[in-house]
Design a protein around this motif. Sequence first.
Motif, PDB file in Angstrom:
ATOM      1  N   VAL A  46      16.476 -35.871 -60.411  1.00 50.42           N
ATOM      2  CA  VAL A  46      15.476 -34.959 -60.982  1.00 50.42           C
ATOM      3  C   VAL A  46      14.400 -34.661 -59.945  1.00 50.42           C
ATOM      4  O   VAL A  46      13.932 -33.519 -59.821  1.00 50.42           O
ATOM      5  CB  VAL A  46      14.865 -35.555 -62.271  1.00 50.42           C
ATOM      6  CG1 VAL A  46      13.732 -34.680 -62.786  1.00 50.42           C
ATOM      7  CG2 VAL A  46      15.936 -35.712 -63.344  1.00 50.42           C
TER       8      VAL A  46
ATOM      9  N   ASP B 243      15.641 -31.986 -57.739  1.00 47.01           N
ATOM     10  CA  ASP B 243      15.572 -30.682 -58.417  1.00 47.01           C
ATOM     11  C   ASP B 243      14.163 -30.097 -58.296  1.00 47.01           C
ATOM     12  O   ASP B 243      13.979 -28.922 -57.980  1.00 47.01           O
ATOM     13  CB  ASP B 243      15.906 -30.823 -59.914  1.00 47.01           C
ATOM     14  CG  ASP B 243      17.377 -31.134 -60.166  1.00 47.01           C
ATOM     15  OD1 ASP B 243      18.190 -30.915 -59.252  1.00 47.01           O
ATOM     16  OD2 ASP B 243      17.689 -31.595 -61.278  1.00 47.01           O
TER      17      ASP B 243
ATOM     18  N   VAL C 219      11.198 -31.640 -67.978  1.00 49.21           N
ATOM     19  CA  VAL C 219      11.804 -32.945 -67.694  1.00 49.21           C
ATOM     20  C   VAL C 219      11.689 -33.792 -68.954  1.00 49.21           C
ATOM     21  O   VAL C 219      10.583 -34.067 -69.425  1.00 49.21           O
ATOM     22  CB  VAL C 219      11.114 -33.657 -66.505  1.00 49.21           C
ATOM     23  CG1 VAL C 219      11.672 -35.064 -66.341  1.00 49.21           C
ATOM     24  CG2 VAL C 219      11.322 -32.864 -65.218  1.00 49.21           C
TER      25      VAL C 219
ATOM     26  N   SER D 160      15.816 -30.799 -67.014  1.00 48.56           N
ATOM     27  CA  SER D 160      16.320 -31.995 -66.334  1.00 48.56           C
ATOM     28  C   SER D 160      16.153 -33.183 -67.269  1.00 48.56           C
ATOM     29  O   SER D 160      15.185 -33.248 -68.024  1.00 48.56           O
ATOM     30  CB  SER D 160      15.530 -32.272 -65.048  1.00 48.56           C
ATOM     31  OG  SER D 160      15.728 -31.252 -64.101  1.00 48.56           O
TER      32      SER D 160
END
Length: 720
Positions: free
Chosen positions: A273, A276, A291, A442
């Motif tokens: 993550v 990302d 997230v 995510s």
Amino acid sequence: MASFTLDSSLGGAIGGKTAAALERAFGMTTVGDLLVHYPRRYARHGELTPISTLPLGEPVTIVAEVRRVSERRMKNRNGSLLEVVISDGNGEMSLTFFNQSWRVRDLQPGRQGIFAGKVGIYKGAQQLAHPDYELFEDADTARLKVQANANLPIPIYPATSTVASWQIQKIVELVLDGLGDVPEPLTDELRARHGLIEARSAIEHIHRPTDFEQIDPARDTLRMQEAFVLQVALLQQRQFVRALSATKRAPGTLLERFDEALPFPRTPDQITVGDDVARDLQGDWPMNRLVQGEVGSGKTLVALRAMLQVAQSGGQSALIAPTEVLAAQHVRSIARMLGPKLAPELMPTLLTGQLPAAERRKAALRAASGQALIVVGTHALLSESTTFADLGLVVVDEQHRFGVEQRESLRAKGSSPHALVLTATPIPRTVAMTVFGDLDVSTIRTMPAGRAGIETFVAPLAERPGWFARVWERVAEEVAQGRQAFVVCAAIDAEKLTNDDTADEPAGDTEGEATRTRWGVVQVADLLSRHPSFSNIRVEVLHGKMPSDEKDAIMQAFARGDIDVLVATTVVEVGVDVPNASTMAILEADRFGVSQLHQLRGRVGRGGVPGLCLLVTEAPLGTPALERVEAVASTLDGFALAEIDLELRGEGDVLGDAQSGARSSLRLLRVVKDADIISEARVAAERLLAEDPALLRHPGLAAALERNVGMAERAALAKN
């Protein structure tokens, strides 16, 4: 005959007086608004609704037959009382009319009709006082028509005490008679693949079907229209964000120094993550990422690394948290994670409404000058007096606590800043697709090593009242081992029924749930002050109505171990991190939602000490209230619980008011059961926008977007 479009004014189509009544009752202003007020069910001529099932105090619409009619003079006042007994073939109820003798001519025994009113009780029997009604044709004509009309459905509409179902039916029929062409929002290919009918036919068949077979194809078509229009709107919003240019924020030495000093390795999910986010921050357009991850999974670490990447080029980050307690804790934990070398360089600064005036001015100056590269606050960040030198990243913690307007007003303080939205409330896939379809999502699933875990038990007091005493003994036993405990209540003072400003409203008078909160913070503190096992235990209270500095002082004292038991409202729901806290007792647990119980439970078992969560409830066996509580005790998997929550409560509650813009156009679509339709619509919308981004070749879809996802909804979507 006049020809209306879906955008025509309702007043122009049906007259100002009737239109005003519909606007007051349902907020309708256009023909399109009226025609998406779909029937909730359909009755048959001669179909009799079970009177025994009618809910007391609710407006109802029933099909019934007149059995007896009687009239008498009233004893204590002038005038007469007309009583009409109607039946469904099994039960009976009465209709009462004051000084309306003329109704005897209509309401003859044997006549059937639709009756609407609010269900009341008089002398132990159900009644409708002054109901509206529409009788079917007279007996002779009815007999001739009975065969022809046997399969003619009667639409029953959501109604109010001022606008009855059949009145809506008559208005809809009038409008349908004058309705012109209806633009087609679905592509021919999508309609053909799913066997759907044309838009005009779908509207006609759902409102005045000639038989019951026409209803499902109409519903299927309108359901797909809703899904498709919403997905196109979300994907267009994503295109809009990607048309903006953002300041690219490359990682550098600040992030390298931070990573080198980390006392633990990042989990695989934190790395994925984090990569990302790092990629997004260097992209051509602003990051727009959600997230999601369990409590304690490391979302704050991901956000802090993003802040360091932004700070490398002098950009500032603003983190908005839902409560003063959480904002103050974020600042402390960020400073601790940065360490003594990096913290002075980034100067994490707290900015909340309850800071003393001098401190608040100082914090605002640090933000405005760019000296503070990380600013953490509550709603005070949104005030006009709060400005930033170069706002590069907006982090929203616990997004479900903020309305879209609040998020947008913070983003507006920068020039197309990147946005990172964090949530510890796992979002089911279909909800994510429906509400957050314009965000990249995510997920952090893996948890850091070294967590001792949590055991959860239900204390069902309806079945085992003696367990209430055992709850307090168990809390005292944990404290005796040098550990700490939370006790969570649904209100501050149950006797005054003051809900905490951060607590959810109690679930209310639904099956198996008490109508009144029995245990508030005040009542529990009083109980424990007199409890023999707690004579040497240090107990303090915490709730949202306390002054900010007092709340902060209590949380710090609890974190230091100076307090053994903290009796609190849901102000401790998010972000409170006390590794020595081993136990949480949640009183009247059935008053909280599944996800909220899971969030609260995440406050314990965060260190090497095993966690214990006691869900105390008086909900009777076999009730939905107890079912919710038992669901939480059955698993620690927040993602599984999110799906259970969605099934138990329905998406209306799960999505919440903050997402009202995305929900307002959903009439038939249901996020849970229509997951496949939403997925299909998503794929079709992506394909269409790739070929025709401006919808030049799809004017019907463009019109539907304008109508169903208008300015208010687009603004709401933009602010996600």
